[in-house]
Motif scaffolding. Structure first.
Motif, PDB file in Angstrom:
ATOM      1  N   VAL A   1       0.847  -1.208   0.000  1.00 24.38           N
ATOM      2  CA  VAL A   1       0.000   0.000   0.000  1.00 24.38           C
ATOM      3  C   VAL A   1       0.873   1.245   0.000  1.00 24.38           C
ATOM      4  N   PHE A   2       1.898   1.257   0.844  1.00 27.00           N
ATOM      5  CA  PHE A   2       2.810   2.403   0.925  1.00 27.00           C
ATOM      6  C   PHE A   2       3.492   2.645  -0.426  1.00 27.00           C
ATOM      7  N   ALA A   3       3.982   1.566  -1.028  1.00 22.17           N
ATOM      8  CA  ALA A   3       4.652   1.688  -2.331  1.00 22.17           C
ATOM      9  C   ALA A   3       3.681   2.156  -3.413  1.00 22.17           C
ATOM     10  N   THR A   4       2.436   1.653  -3.348  1.00 26.54           N
ATOM     11  CA  THR A   4       1.416   2.033  -4.334  1.00 26.54           C
ATOM     12  C   THR A   4       1.115   3.528  -4.270  1.00 26.54           C
ATOM     13  N   LEU A   5       0.903   4.036  -3.064  1.00 30.36           N
ATOM     14  CA  LEU A   5       0.433   5.409  -2.898  1.00 30.36           C
ATOM     15  C   LEU A   5       1.546   6.450  -2.874  1.00 30.36           C
ATOM     16  N   LEU A   6       2.733   6.062  -2.416  1.00 28.28           N
ATOM     17  CA  LEU A   6       3.764   7.070  -2.161  1.00 28.28           C
ATOM     18  C   LEU A   6       5.074   6.875  -2.926  1.00 28.28           C
ATOM     19  N   LEU A   7       5.267   5.714  -3.546  1.00 29.99           N
ATOM     20  CA  LEU A   7       6.544   5.457  -4.235  1.00 29.99           C
ATOM     21  C   LEU A   7       6.381   5.139  -5.720  1.00 29.99           C
ATOM     22  N   LYS A   8       5.185   5.366  -6.266  1.00 35.83           N
ATOM     23  CA  LYS A   8       4.906   4.995  -7.663  1.00 35.83           C
ATOM     24  C   LYS A   8       5.296   3.534  -7.902  1.00 35.83           C
TER      25      LYS A   8
ATOM     26  N   TRP B   1       7.937   1.079 -10.769  1.00 37.15           N
ATOM     27  CA  TRP B   1       9.146   0.311 -10.438  1.00 37.15           C
ATOM     28  C   TRP B   1       8.885  -1.198 -10.408  1.00 37.15           C
ATOM     29  N   GLY B   2       7.640  -1.607 -10.661  1.00 36.36           N
ATOM     30  CA  GLY B   2       7.307  -3.030 -10.627  1.00 36.36           C
ATOM     31  C   GLY B   2       7.212  -3.606  -9.224  1.00 36.36           C
ATOM     32  N   LEU B   3       7.061  -2.730  -8.234  1.00 31.55           N
ATOM     33  CA  LEU B   3       6.991  -3.182  -6.842  1.00 31.55           C
ATOM     34  C   LEU B   3       5.601  -3.698  -6.472  1.00 31.55           C
ATOM     35  N   THR B   4       4.591  -3.196  -7.146  1.00 37.70           N
ATOM     36  CA  THR B   4       3.208  -3.502  -6.768  1.00 37.70           C
ATOM     37  C   THR B   4       2.444  -4.237  -7.873  1.00 37.70           C
ATOM     38  N   ARG B   5       2.497  -3.706  -9.080  1.00 39.86           N
ATOM     39  CA  ARG B   5       1.863  -4.358 -10.227  1.00 39.86           C
ATOM     40  C   ARG B   5       2.857  -4.375 -11.379  1.00 39.86           C
ATOM     41  N   SER B   6       2.770  -5.412 -12.210  1.00 47.17           N
ATOM     42  CA  SER B   6       3.708  -5.531 -13.329  1.00 47.17           C
ATOM     43  C   SER B   6       3.014  -6.210 -14.504  1.00 47.17           C
ATOM     44  N   SER B   7       3.760  -6.415 -15.570  1.00 44.19           N
ATOM     45  CA  SER B   7       3.224  -7.088 -16.757  1.00 44.19           C
ATOM     46  C   SER B   7       4.255  -8.103 -17.248  1.00 44.19           C
ATOM     47  N   PRO B   8       4.302  -9.273 -16.616  1.00 42.05           N
ATOM     48  CA  PRO B   8       5.315 -10.278 -16.966  1.00 42.05           C
ATOM     49  C   PRO B   8       5.208 -10.754 -18.415  1.00 42.05           C
ATOM     50  N   ASP B   9       6.322 -11.234 -18.933  1.00 45.62           N
ATOM     51  CA  ASP B   9       6.352 -11.780 -20.286  1.00 45.62           C
ATOM     52  C   ASP B   9       6.300 -13.303 -20.292  1.00 45.62           C
ATOM     53  N   LYS B  10       6.234 -13.892 -19.095  1.00 44.32           N
ATOM     54  CA  LYS B  10       6.173 -15.348 -18.983  1.00 44.32           C
ATOM     55  C   LYS B  10       4.950 -15.763 -18.146  1.00 44.32           C
TER      56      LYS B  10
ATOM     57  N   ARG C   1      -4.722   3.526   7.937  1.00 35.30           N
ATOM     58  CA  ARG C   1      -5.313   4.866   8.035  1.00 35.30           C
ATOM     59  C   ARG C   1      -4.237   5.948   8.048  1.00 35.30           C
ATOM     60  N   LEU C   2      -3.134   5.685   8.735  1.00 32.66           N
ATOM     61  CA  LEU C   2      -2.023   6.655   8.776  1.00 32.66           C
ATOM     62  C   LEU C   2      -1.425   6.863   7.387  1.00 32.66           C
ATOM     63  N   ILE C   3      -1.240   5.762   6.652  1.00 34.58           N
ATOM     64  CA  ILE C   3      -0.685   5.856   5.285  1.00 34.58           C
ATOM     65  C   ILE C   3      -1.641   6.638   4.381  1.00 34.58           C
ATOM     66  N   LEU C   4      -2.935   6.337   4.482  1.00 31.04           N
ATOM     67  CA  LEU C   4      -3.930   7.022   3.655  1.00 31.04           C
ATOM     68  C   LEU C   4      -3.994   8.517   3.979  1.00 31.04           C
ATOM     69  N   LYS C   5      -3.943   8.839   5.265  1.00 25.40           N
ATOM     70  CA  LYS C   5      -3.967  10.250   5.676  1.00 25.40           C
ATOM     71  C   LYS C   5      -2.709  10.978   5.193  1.00 25.40           C
ATOM     72  N   PHE C   6      -1.574  10.312   5.304  1.00 25.20           N
ATOM     73  CA  PHE C   6      -0.299  10.911   4.879  1.00 25.20           C
ATOM     74  C   PHE C   6      -0.319  11.210   3.383  1.00 25.20           C
ATOM     75  N   LYS C   7      -0.800  10.239   2.605  1.00 21.69           N
ATOM     76  CA  LYS C   7      -0.923  10.428   1.150  1.00 21.69           C
ATOM     77  C   LYS C   7      -1.861  11.596   0.836  1.00 21.69           C
ATOM     78  N   ALA C   8      -3.020  11.627   1.518  1.00 23.66           N
ATOM     79  CA  ALA C   8      -4.009  12.685   1.279  1.00 23.66           C
ATOM     80  C   ALA C   8      -3.435  14.051   1.640  1.00 23.66           C
ATOM     81  N   LEU C   9      -2.689  14.121   2.750  1.00 23.26           N
ATOM     82  CA  LEU C   9      -2.102  15.387   3.199  1.00 23.26           C
ATOM     83  C   LEU C   9      -1.080  15.906   2.200  1.00 23.26           C
ATOM     84  N   ILE C  10      -0.219  15.027   1.713  1.00 25.36           N
ATOM     85  CA  ILE C  10       0.799  15.431   0.729  1.00 25.36           C
ATOM     86  C   ILE C  10       0.134  15.947  -0.548  1.00 25.36           C
ATOM     87  N   ALA C  11      -0.846  15.185  -1.057  1.00 25.41           N
ATOM     88  CA  ALA C  11      -1.534  15.581  -2.291  1.00 25.41           C
ATOM     89  C   ALA C  11      -2.290  16.893  -2.099  1.00 25.41           C
ATOM     90  N   TYR C  12      -2.890  17.076  -0.920  1.00 25.02           N
ATOM     91  CA  TYR C  12      -3.615  18.315  -0.598  1.00 25.02           C
ATOM     92  C   TYR C  12      -2.655  19.517  -0.594  1.00 25.02           C
TER      93      TYR C  12
END
Length: 296
Positions: A147-154, A158-167, A263-274
């Motif tokens: 969740v942290f990587a998804t919301l705050l680290l793109k 970087w392929g940390l959360t979702r990717s598109s494998p070739d195999k 909740r802390l991660i979500l609030k932190f993300k919302a605060l930064i974007a705000y």
């Protein structure tokens, strides 16, 4: 009466044009196929003329198409549950309306699945963007680091959360835009959770599958275009639904301590974007993440 092998289930809501294109691409993809199939469109009470258009197509152009009116906007999950109940096939392919099927993609996915159905329970195709670049759709379950990587680290970049494998490979979950399974496995899970209106349905669904010992795989040789966010009503709505989805998922599957950390991660993300919105004078960011902060 013809015995149906494969039921393709699509849930539509005010997406007349892309639903028409999607159905057309499915029909073209399965031209001269040996698969006995049906296309089931569940319309969530659209107000854009979808009913007249799709009924006309079913009557005059595509005899494999069966159109149902759900009578209200059931959302993605319940719409699919409705469609699977109406399905006649042993095998089920769930597709979003904003899908364009390329070449023989459905046949490839179906044949691969049927040949290995004792080893594979859920199977996803390789999703592509409109320009045919890979779209991340093989995913990791949303642990706190993910969740942290998804919301705050793109994380997707970087392929940390979702990717598109070739195999061909086993994954945690696949995009709900394209899921191949059987009616038996779908029923075993009780379908999608009716309490999730949109976003996170497939994550919850395949998380529950894993807990029951059912697996999920990714098959890159079957390729389809996924346009993305076609019925999301602007940019604010999907972001708020994602927040609601995270919260629901953690309340259902994790401890109170994990939920507090989320909740802390979500609030932190919302605060930064705000704050970024304030600096830029971007009313969209300010309004969206003000609401997101309250949700968290």
């Amino acid at each position: 009466m013809v015995k149906i092998d494969l039921s393709v289930v699509i849930v539509s809501y005010n997406t007349k044009k892309i639903t028409e294109e999607c159905v057309g691409s499915i029909s073209r993809s399965l031209t001269n196929t040996k698969i006995k199939y049906e296309i089931i469109v569940v319309d969530n009470d659209s107000l854009d003329g979808s009913q007249a258009t799709l009924q006309k197509i079913a009557l005059n152009e595509i005899n494999h198409l069966i159109y149902f009116q759900s009578g209200s906007n059931l959302g993605f999950g319940q719409g699919n549950n409705f469609g699977v109940k109406k399905a006649s096939g042993k095998y089920i392919l769930l597709l979003n309306t904003d899908i364009i099927v390329l070449n023989r993609a459905i046949e490839k996915l179906y044949n691969f699945y049927v040949a290995r159905e004792k080893q594979i329970h859920f199977l996803g195709a390789k999703l592509l963007n409109q320009d045919l670049t890979p779209q991340p759709s093989a995913c990791r379950f949303f642990t706190l680091p993910v969740v942290f990587a998804t919301l705050l680290l793109k994380g997707d970049y970087w392929g940390l959360t979702r990717s598109s494998p070739d195999k061909f490979c086993q994954v945690d979950w696949i995009s709900g835009a394209c899921i191949m399974t059987t009616k038996k496995y779908f029923r075993r899970l009780g379908g999608f959770d009716k309490n999730i209106f949109m976003y996170m349905e497939e994550v919850d669904f395949l998380y529950r599958a894993k807990k029951l010992g059912l697996n999920t795989f990714f098959y890159p040789d079957s390729q389809i275009i996924h346009l993305g966010s076609a019925s999301s009503n602007g940019r604010t709505f999907p972001i708020l639904q994602v927040y609601k989805g995270f919260l629901f998922f953690y309340k259902k599957h994790y401890s109170i301590f994990h939920l507090l950390a989320l909740r802390l991660i979500l609030k932190f993300k919302a605060l930064i974007a705000y704050l970024i919105g304030k600096i830029r004078g971007d009313r969209y960011l300010i309004k969206t993440y003000e609401e997101a902060f309250k949700l968290a």
